[in-house]
Design a protein around this motif. Structure first.
Motif, PDB file in Angstrom:
ATOM      1  N   SER A 167     -15.134 -22.595  13.296  1.00 34.52           N
ATOM      2  CA  SER A 167     -16.389 -22.824  12.910  1.00 34.52           C
ATOM      3  C   SER A 167     -17.170 -21.873  12.473  1.00 34.52           C
ATOM      4  N   ASN A 168     -16.376 -20.784  11.974  1.00 30.57           N
ATOM      5  CA  ASN A 168     -17.295 -19.557  11.592  1.00 30.57           C
ATOM      6  C   ASN A 168     -16.580 -19.103  10.106  1.00 30.57           C
ATOM      7  N   PHE A 169     -17.595 -18.478   9.419  1.00 25.30           N
ATOM      8  CA  PHE A 169     -17.281 -17.972   8.118  1.00 25.30           C
ATOM      9  C   PHE A 169     -17.869 -16.984   7.556  1.00 25.30           C
ATOM     10  N   ALA A 170     -17.394 -15.841   7.114  1.00 25.60           N
ATOM     11  CA  ALA A 170     -17.937 -14.721   6.791  1.00 25.60           C
ATOM     12  C   ALA A 170     -17.608 -14.178   5.245  1.00 25.60           C
ATOM     13  N   SER A 171     -18.423 -13.595   4.619  1.00 28.25           N
ATOM     14  CA  SER A 171     -18.014 -13.057   3.300  1.00 28.25           C
ATOM     15  C   SER A 171     -17.373 -11.802   3.319  1.00 28.25           C
ATOM     16  N   SER A 172     -17.196 -11.252   4.308  1.00 22.77           N
ATOM     17  CA  SER A 172     -16.269  -9.962   4.481  1.00 22.77           C
ATOM     18  C   SER A 172     -15.846  -9.587   5.948  1.00 22.77           C
ATOM     19  N   VAL A 173     -14.729  -8.744   6.240  1.00 22.81           N
ATOM     20  CA  VAL A 173     -14.524  -8.548   7.710  1.00 22.81           C
ATOM     21  C   VAL A 173     -15.535  -7.916   7.986  1.00 22.81           C
ATOM     22  N   GLU A 174     -16.401  -7.287   7.449  1.00 23.04           N
ATOM     23  CA  GLU A 174     -17.608  -6.484   8.034  1.00 23.04           C
ATOM     24  C   GLU A 174     -18.814  -7.535   8.582  1.00 23.04           C
ATOM     25  N   ASN A 175     -18.696  -8.510   8.036  1.00 28.03           N
ATOM     26  CA  ASN A 175     -19.850  -9.461   8.453  1.00 28.03           C
ATOM     27  C   ASN A 175     -19.155 -10.379   9.648  1.00 28.03           C
ATOM     28  N   GLU A 176     -17.944 -10.370  10.100  1.00 31.87           N
ATOM     29  CA  GLU A 176     -17.591 -11.066  11.165  1.00 31.87           C
ATOM     30  C   GLU A 176     -17.961 -10.785  12.346  1.00 31.87           C
ATOM     31  N   SER A 177     -18.183 -11.627  13.435  1.00 31.65           N
ATOM     32  CA  SER A 177     -18.926 -11.238  14.781  1.00 31.65           C
ATOM     33  C   SER A 177     -17.882 -10.454  15.487  1.00 31.65           C
ATOM     34  N   VAL A 178     -18.107  -9.150  15.799  1.00 32.15           N
ATOM     35  CA  VAL A 178     -17.507  -8.364  16.488  1.00 32.15           C
ATOM     36  C   VAL A 178     -17.563  -8.812  17.891  1.00 32.15           C
ATOM     37  N   HIS A 179     -18.619  -9.348  18.618  1.00 33.11           N
ATOM     38  CA  HIS A 179     -18.696  -9.854  19.816  1.00 33.11           C
ATOM     39  C   HIS A 179     -17.869 -11.177  20.186  1.00 33.11           C
ATOM     40  N   ASN A 180     -18.006 -12.153  18.964  1.00 32.83           N
ATOM     41  CA  ASN A 180     -17.283 -13.469  19.360  1.00 32.83           C
ATOM     42  C   ASN A 180     -15.703 -13.206  19.191  1.00 32.83           C
ATOM     43  N   LEU A 181     -15.485 -12.311  18.135  1.00 40.14           N
ATOM     44  CA  LEU A 181     -14.085 -12.166  18.007  1.00 40.14           C
ATOM     45  C   LEU A 181     -13.514 -11.462  19.351  1.00 40.14           C
ATOM     46  N   ASN A 182     -14.136 -10.658  20.164  1.00 40.11           N
ATOM     47  CA  ASN A 182     -13.663 -10.309  21.269  1.00 40.11           C
ATOM     48  C   ASN A 182     -13.386 -11.159  22.308  1.00 40.11           C
ATOM     49  N   TYR A 183     -14.202 -12.294  22.473  1.00 38.58           N
ATOM     50  CA  TYR A 183     -13.867 -13.578  23.203  1.00 38.58           C
ATOM     51  C   TYR A 183     -12.421 -14.262  22.771  1.00 38.58           C
ATOM     52  N   TRP A 184     -12.505 -14.385  21.249  1.00 33.05           N
ATOM     53  CA  TRP A 184     -11.380 -15.158  20.826  1.00 33.05           C
ATOM     54  C   TRP A 184     -10.056 -14.354  21.233  1.00 33.05           C
ATOM     55  N   ASN A 185     -10.008 -13.093  20.824  1.00 34.84           N
ATOM     56  CA  ASN A 185      -8.888 -12.158  20.892  1.00 34.84           C
ATOM     57  C   ASN A 185      -8.730 -11.796  22.170  1.00 34.84           C
ATOM     58  N   PHE A 186      -9.148 -12.385  23.411  1.00 31.11           N
ATOM     59  CA  PHE A 186      -8.723 -12.260  24.743  1.00 31.11           C
ATOM     60  C   PHE A 186      -9.366 -10.955  25.342  1.00 31.11           C
ATOM     61  N   GLY A 187     -10.367 -10.630  24.739  1.00 36.09           N
ATOM     62  CA  GLY A 187     -10.978  -8.954  25.379  1.00 36.09           C
ATOM     63  C   GLY A 187     -11.439  -9.322  26.634  1.00 36.09           C
ATOM     64  N   ASP A 188     -11.856  -8.302  27.039  1.00 35.01           N
ATOM     65  CA  ASP A 188     -12.778  -8.285  28.465  1.00 35.01           C
ATOM     66  C   ASP A 188     -14.115  -8.234  27.873  1.00 35.01           C
ATOM     67  N   TYR A 189     -14.968  -9.077  28.825  1.00 38.19           N
ATOM     68  CA  TYR A 189     -16.217  -9.101  28.611  1.00 38.19           C
ATOM     69  C   TYR A 189     -17.038  -9.289  30.007  1.00 38.19           C
ATOM     70  N   ILE A 190     -18.369  -8.593  30.137  1.00 40.49           N
ATOM     71  CA  ILE A 190     -19.048  -8.801  31.087  1.00 40.49           C
ATOM     72  C   ILE A 190     -20.387  -9.717  31.023  1.00 40.49           C
ATOM     73  N   GLY A 191     -20.663 -10.869  31.704  1.00 44.45           N
ATOM     74  CA  GLY A 191     -21.867 -11.719  31.746  1.00 44.45           C
ATOM     75  C   GLY A 191     -22.712 -11.301  32.547  1.00 44.45           C
ATOM     76  N   LEU A 192     -23.978 -11.084  32.223  1.00 47.52           N
ATOM     77  CA  LEU A 192     -25.036 -10.757  33.344  1.00 47.52           C
ATOM     78  C   LEU A 192     -26.007 -12.019  32.981  1.00 47.52           C
ATOM     79  N   GLY A 193     -26.381 -12.545  33.994  1.00 47.36           N
ATOM     80  CA  GLY A 193     -27.431 -13.509  34.322  1.00 47.36           C
ATOM     81  C   GLY A 193     -27.002 -14.810  34.560  1.00 47.36           C
ATOM     82  N   ALA A 194     -27.885 -15.521  34.867  1.00 45.54           N
ATOM     83  CA  ALA A 194     -27.711 -16.861  35.546  1.00 45.54           C
ATOM     84  C   ALA A 194     -26.672 -17.539  34.707  1.00 45.54           C
ATOM     85  N   GLY A 195     -25.560 -18.290  35.406  1.00 45.04           N
ATOM     86  CA  GLY A 195     -24.531 -18.958  34.812  1.00 45.04           C
ATOM     87  C   GLY A 195     -23.644 -18.223  33.717  1.00 45.04           C
ATOM     88  N   ALA A 196     -23.663 -16.925  33.554  1.00 42.59           N
ATOM     89  CA  ALA A 196     -23.035 -16.006  32.854  1.00 42.59           C
ATOM     90  C   ALA A 196     -21.554 -15.910  33.323  1.00 42.59           C
TER      91      ALA A 196
END
Length: 371
Positions: free
Chosen positions: A209-238
């Motif tokens: 569902s995501n489109f970018a005009s260049s690799v530089e414009n891709e979302s680093v944060h979301n790609l980390n999710y999709w590429n099975f990276g580690d992440y820390i969620g802070l806050g209610a329901g995180a």
């Protein structure tokens, strides 16, 4: 940072180290917070994590296109460097239908202001909104949206969640309130036309569902999710995912109700906070994912992207140098022969044909998987 310090205590025996690549401030409407609150939050996160390059860390904040929120963006220009705006539609009638409070003019103004302040701006649109939206209508709206885009757009098919007013109106409402959605054939055509229009304007579909005009414009944060990276969620329901050196993967989901969440961290303040009754069993979840759960998550996330799933990474999680053996060979051969997937020495990926039917292809692929 109470929750983060609690996590660090749990990880101290596992030699878990984080090099921070991105911060995403989302969930609810974070841009309604005071600017000094956002500034303090980002500063504290930076103090508590290893950051190799402060200048290259992606810091995203979600916001709505109302004038109150947009006024704050200028004050946050030196704190965040990527904005994600919830536009959803440029048509006033459809904005009302979707329950949004902003107007089409506010949507345009929000994007223009954000583009003037930030190098990276994302906004989203929703298609398949109702039966009266045609493929031609969507194509015209999409081309209009591209005239404002600075390099990234998120384009979603309307999803109807259970226990919502939309769900009731689709399934069992009286005729004067009933929502009729487009046919599956129309949605199929809308999705394919979306890809064609975006490609014609120089945008690559790097996730379903995501489109970018260049690799530089891709979302680093979301790609980390999709590429099975580690992440820390802070806050209610995180949610959090952390991989230990033995490839065990921790799942952590926080309490969802905000006051109950705050009370769990600061019990001395609990008597000041009204505790709302919840129909769900609202407890913190914390467990180690099984091998099956980890592999399924790896495939479900990775195959959403143009990068696919690394066979080396898949092999690490199942401890097998020939990871494709976990699939039913008749199934994987059929998907390959019918051009739903591609496979080479390094990756398994969805084709465009596979992306269009992503959920069905994934279900078929994972159904007979054996570890």
């Amino acid at each position: 940072m109470i929750e983060y310090n609690d996590l660090k205590e749990k990880w101290k025996d596992f030699d878990v180290k984080f090099n921070l690549k991105s911060i995403f401030i989302g969930g609810g409407t974070p841009s309604l917070a005071k600017t000094k609150t956002i500034d303090s939050l980002v500063s504290n996160i930076k103090k508590n994590f290893n950051i190799k390059d402060n200048n290259n860390i992606e810091i995203t904040m979600e916001c709505n296109p109302t004038s109150i929120e947009i006024e704050k963006l200028q004050k946050l220009q030196n704190v965040i460097n990527r904005i994600s705006i919830g536009i959803q539609s440029f048509k006033s009638d459809d904005l009302k239908f979707l329950g949004r409070t902003h107007s089409s003019n506010e949507a345009i103004n929000a994007i223009e202001v954000a583009n003037s302040l930030f190098e990276k701006v994302n906004f989203d649109l929703i298609y398949g909104r109702h039966v009266n939206q045609t493929v031609r209508d969507w194509e015209e709206e999409l081309k209009y949206a591209l005239s404002f885009s600075s390099g990234h757009m998120s384009l979603y098919n309307l999803t109807i969640e259970k226990n919502t007013d939309f769900y009731k109106r689709v399934h069992n409402a009286s005729s004067n309130r009933k929502i009729i959605l487009p046919s599956s054939d129309t949605l199929y055509d809308m999705y394919n036309r979306t890809i064609d229009v975006m490609n014609d304007h120089g945008y690559t579909q790097y996730e379903v569902s995501n489109f970018a005009s260049s690799v530089e414009n891709e979302s680093v944060h979301n790609l980390n999710y999709w590429n099975f990276g580690d992440y820390i969620g802070l806050g209610a329901g995180a949610s959090s995912r952390v991989t230990y050196p033995n490839n065990q993967r921790l799942e952590r989901v926080q309490i969802k109700e905000p006051n109950k969440y705050i009370s769990s961290l600061l019990p001395e303040f609990s008597h000041y906070l009204p505790q709302r009754k919840s129909k769900i069993d609202d407890k913190k979840i914390e467990n180690i994912l099984t091998k099956e759960e980890s592999v399924e998550e790896l495939l479900l996330l990775g195959l959403r992207t143009k990068y696919g799933v690394s066979l080396d990474l898949l092999g690490e999680y199942i401890d097998d140098k020939e990871p494709l053996r976990i699939f039913n060979q008749d199934v994987i051969n059929q998907l390959f022969d019918e051009k739903y997937i591609t496979i080479d020495d390094k990756t398994i990926q969805m084709t465009r044909k596979g992306m269009v039917l992503l959920d069905s292809v994934l279900l078929y692929l994972l159904n007979d998987m054996k570890l």
